[in-house]
Design an enzyme around this catalytic site. Structure first.
Site, PDB file in Angstrom:
ATOM      1  N   LYS A  96      -5.710  21.746   2.680  1.00 46.42           N
ATOM      2  CA  LYS A  96      -6.948  21.054   2.321  1.00 46.42           C
ATOM      3  C   LYS A  96      -8.003  21.474   3.339  1.00 46.42           C
ATOM      4  O   LYS A  96      -7.865  21.208   4.532  1.00 46.42           O
ATOM      5  CB  LYS A  96      -6.744  19.543   2.331  1.00 46.42           C
ATOM      6  CG  LYS A  96      -7.984  18.819   1.863  1.00 46.42           C
ATOM      7  CD  LYS A  96      -7.846  17.318   1.969  1.00 46.42           C
ATOM      8  CE  LYS A  96      -9.224  16.719   2.044  1.00 46.42           C
ATOM      9  NZ  LYS A  96      -9.217  15.395   2.647  1.00 46.42           N
ATOM     10  N   GLY A 157     -14.817   7.572   4.014  1.00 44.99           N
ATOM     11  CA  GLY A 157     -14.659   6.259   4.633  1.00 44.99           C
ATOM     12  C   GLY A 157     -15.682   5.223   4.206  1.00 44.99           C
ATOM     13  O   GLY A 157     -15.628   4.074   4.632  1.00 44.99           O
ATOM     14  N   ALA A 184     -12.466  11.301  -1.057  1.00 43.70           N
ATOM     15  CA  ALA A 184     -13.419  10.583  -0.206  1.00 43.70           C
ATOM     16  C   ALA A 184     -14.304   9.600  -0.960  1.00 43.70           C
ATOM     17  O   ALA A 184     -14.789   9.877  -2.051  1.00 43.70           O
ATOM     18  CB  ALA A 184     -14.321  11.543   0.569  1.00 43.70           C
ATOM     19  N   GLY A 185     -14.477   8.463  -0.342  1.00 38.13           N
ATOM     20  CA  GLY A 185     -15.450   7.487  -0.815  1.00 38.13           C
ATOM     21  C   GLY A 185     -14.917   6.420  -1.748  1.00 38.13           C
ATOM     22  O   GLY A 185     -15.617   5.459  -2.055  1.00 38.13           O
ATOM     23  N   ASN A 206      -7.498   7.484   1.317  1.00 36.06           N
ATOM     24  CA  ASN A 206      -6.962   7.201   2.650  1.00 36.06           C
ATOM     25  C   ASN A 206      -7.413   5.817   3.125  1.00 36.06           C
ATOM     26  O   ASN A 206      -6.661   4.845   3.040  1.00 36.06           O
ATOM     27  CB  ASN A 206      -7.373   8.290   3.645  1.00 36.06           C
ATOM     28  CG  ASN A 206      -6.599   8.194   4.954  1.00 36.06           C
ATOM     29  OD1 ASN A 206      -5.987   7.178   5.276  1.00 36.06           O
ATOM     30  ND2 ASN A 206      -6.590   9.247   5.719  1.00 36.06           N
ATOM     31  N   THR A 207      -8.667   5.736   3.588  1.00 36.96           N
ATOM     32  CA  THR A 207      -9.135   4.502   4.222  1.00 36.96           C
ATOM     33  C   THR A 207      -8.925   3.252   3.353  1.00 36.96           C
ATOM     34  O   THR A 207      -8.530   2.210   3.863  1.00 36.96           O
ATOM     35  CB  THR A 207     -10.628   4.633   4.567  1.00 36.96           C
ATOM     36  OG1 THR A 207     -10.827   5.867   5.240  1.00 36.96           O
ATOM     37  CG2 THR A 207     -11.085   3.516   5.466  1.00 36.96           C
TER      38      THR A 207
END
Lengths: 257, 328
Positions: A96, A157, A184-185, A206-207
């Site tokens: 990635k 994040g 992301a996001g 992730n987050t």
């Protein structure tokens, strides 16, 4: 079935491994999510030779495919060096590719990204570039040899979901054959469901999971949302209309006073 | 009962003291030549902040940490019980709300409330959390106090002494508190590197630990003696304490400077790195293996959890009493 670089995958949910309360909680979340791919950052964890061995072996033991990432890299050179290290540590050709342009917003540097993708594809890496929804950049990445794209939903994040719906839909329409993974996001499962409903092939989270009060439970919620979103996409959603349309005919019904 | 404790970090000294206070004859073997050298305890923040730690740790840490206040107050009278201040810059307000949602035993402060507690922070933050019941200690002074107390009870510390913890030590009970060095036996231990700084900023007065939340680089500042502050600490999955990276230093100092510009004029006194020993769940454990009791995995909770673990270790060694919550 989702296929990324000729690898068939049973789950359309990919997980990041950063910022979990502990590796044990990470392992629970991976299990609950039923994901088959986790991404792991090498850069911060590797201050010395093999220094991150403890964490890496935990990641390897999760029993899922590892997609090493170049998080935190700010230049082509850094990203390429990190990619080489990733190949040494985890074997395999998957990578990635993140090249960050702005340390504050973590926005990708698309110029360096295209260049790094060109170098790494030529070296035989299967590159998953973290990019924006810009179709010209996407074009260049494909020309560089990328066969998967990872457009952002919103900044890393931020948890804001799909910021530019128009742009993302346009990207999907423009590249119908390229697997597109929203990276992301994503903040909550409904964002993930929305991405799949729009026809994106998968999401990377992730987050939203690692920072949840109960990561394993949130991972399960995302797994369900991703299935719901993809099923909805396959089922062919109705077109929204301006006006109410009664679902039962009015003609012939008894008039109640 | 005669006992040998291996390792003179905070876990080893707390265990040795608990055993000595219950009448055991204790000797501590320490690999390095002087107290604290080579131990990650030396680089600790020294925050006794169980309620703040709840933000990323399960309730067990709160329970263990809560036992520590009374223990440290008795062993180390210089403990400062002025609470913890948790702040975030306006743009990171979401971090503060999330912190509040995951924790207990705090009160919300407005700008005036923050200024009332720490006048030098007046006008710098709009909102904060105040964990009134928490405390902090100077880890180096605290280690020395434990060592001295141990000496007064007849215990000894032999420095520059290697020990083979697996070997039965002529009938002595062995308690191994060697952190990451016990990895050959406790194979699921891993290291989590931490980097920290000591800065003298005489223009600034802070009287309690201040945590500044940030999505990527949270930091804390812990006051030591007048005008001297410890700024910490990074958390990096790594087994090697090899020096600080420029980036880590930049982030720590940047965050401290954003807390108060007086840090910009401060003098850097020390740069330190250590490797915290952690099990996969980041929770401490007592592990009985062969004839040895291992006390390990204290992660970032060394000073917080050492008293509770030492008590349980002593109760197990002397009375055979098991502590299932830490003997998983």
């Amino acid at each position: 079935m989702l296929t990324l670089y000729d690898v068939p995958l049973g789950s359309r949910l990919l997980l990041g491994t950063a910022r979990y309360p502990s590796p044990a909680v990470l392992a629970e979340a991976v299990k609950a999510s039923a994901t088959e791919v986790v991404t792991v950052s090498l850069r911060r964890e590797s201050a010395g030779e093999r220094a991150g061995q403890g964490f890496w072996s935990i990641v390897r033991e999760l029993g899922v495919r590892v997609l090493p990432n170049t998080a935190g890299c700010h230049s082509v050179k850094e990203a390429v060096t990190t990619a080489h290290m990733a190949r040494e540590v985890f074997g395999g050709t998957w990578l990635k590719l993140e090249v960050i342009g702005d340390g504050d917003t973590l926005q990708p540097d698309v110029f360096a990204l295209v260049e790094a993708a060109r170098v790494l594809c030529a070296e035989g890496f299967d590159v998953f570039p973290y990019t924006t929804e810009d179709p010209t950049v996407a074009e260049r990445l494909c020309a560089a040899g990328c066969r998967v794209l990872m457009p952002w939903g919103s900044p890393i994040g931020s948890g804001r979901g799909l910021n530019n719906l128009f742009g993302l839909k346009a990207l999907r329409a423009r590249f119908p054959e390229v697997p597109l993974v929203i990276d992301a996001g994503i903040g909550v499962p409904s964002h993930a469901a929305q991405a799949l409903e729009l026809g994106f092939d998968a999401v990377l989270i992730n987050t939203a999971i690692s920072q949840a009060a109960d990561p394993a439970r949130m991972a399960r919620a995302f797994a369900q949302a991703v299935v719901a979103g993809w099923e909805a996409h396959q089922a062919g959603p109705m077109e929204p209309r301006e006006m109410a349309v009664p679902s039962t005919p009015i003609v012939g019904t008894a008039l109640l006073r | 009962m005669r006992a040998t404790v291996i390792g003179a970090g905070v876990a080893g000294l707390a265990c040795a003291l608990e055993l000595a206070e219950r009448g055991a004859s204790v000797e501590v073997l320490e690999r390095s030549a002087q107290l604290g050298a080579g131990s990650c305890s030396w680089f600790a923040g020294g925050m006794l902040a169980p309620w703040c730690e709840r933000v990323h740790a399960p309730p067990l840490i709160v329970a263990l940490g809560d036992e520590g206040f009374a223990w440290w107050s008795e062993k180390y009278p210089a403990i400062v019980r002025r609470g913890t201040l948790v702040l975030a810059h306006a743009r990171d307000g979401a971090e503060l709300s999330q912190f509040a949602r995951r924790t207990e035993h705090y009160e919300w402060l407005d700008a005036a409330g923050i200024a009332a507690l720490e006048p030098d922070l007046a006008g710098r933050f709009e909102r904060g959390l105040y964990f009134k019941g928490e405390a902090h200690i100077d880890p180096r002074a605290a280690l020395a106090a434990l060592a001295e107390r141990l000496g007064s009870l007849g215990g000894t510390i032999r420095f520059a002494t290697e020990a083979d913890s697996a070997a039965a030590q002529d009938g002595r009970r062995v308690i191994d508190c060697t952190g990451l060095a016990a990895r050959s036996v406790l194979t699921d231990l891993r290291g989590v590197k931490g980097e920290m700084l000591h800065v003298r900023a005489p223009d600034l007065t802070l009287t309690r630990p201040v945590r500044v939340l940030h999505p990527r680089t949270p930091v804390y500042v812990v006051p030591r003696e007048a005008g001297h502050y410890m700024i910490g600490a990074t958390m990096i999955e790594s087994d090697q304490a090899s020096g600080i990276t420029a980036r880590a230093m930049l982030e720590l100092l940047g965050a401290a400077y954003a807390l108060h510009p007086a840090f910009g004029e401060g003098e850097i006194l020390e740069i330190g790195t250590g490797v915290r020993p952690a099990f996969p769940d980041n929770l401490p454990r007592l592990v009985q293996r062969g004839g040895t009791l291992y006390v390990n995995g204290l992660f970032r909770h060394g000073f917080l959890a050492a008293p509770a673990l030492a008590r349980r270790a002593a109760a197990f060694v002397l009375e055979g009493r098991e502590a299932p919550e830490v003997m998983r």
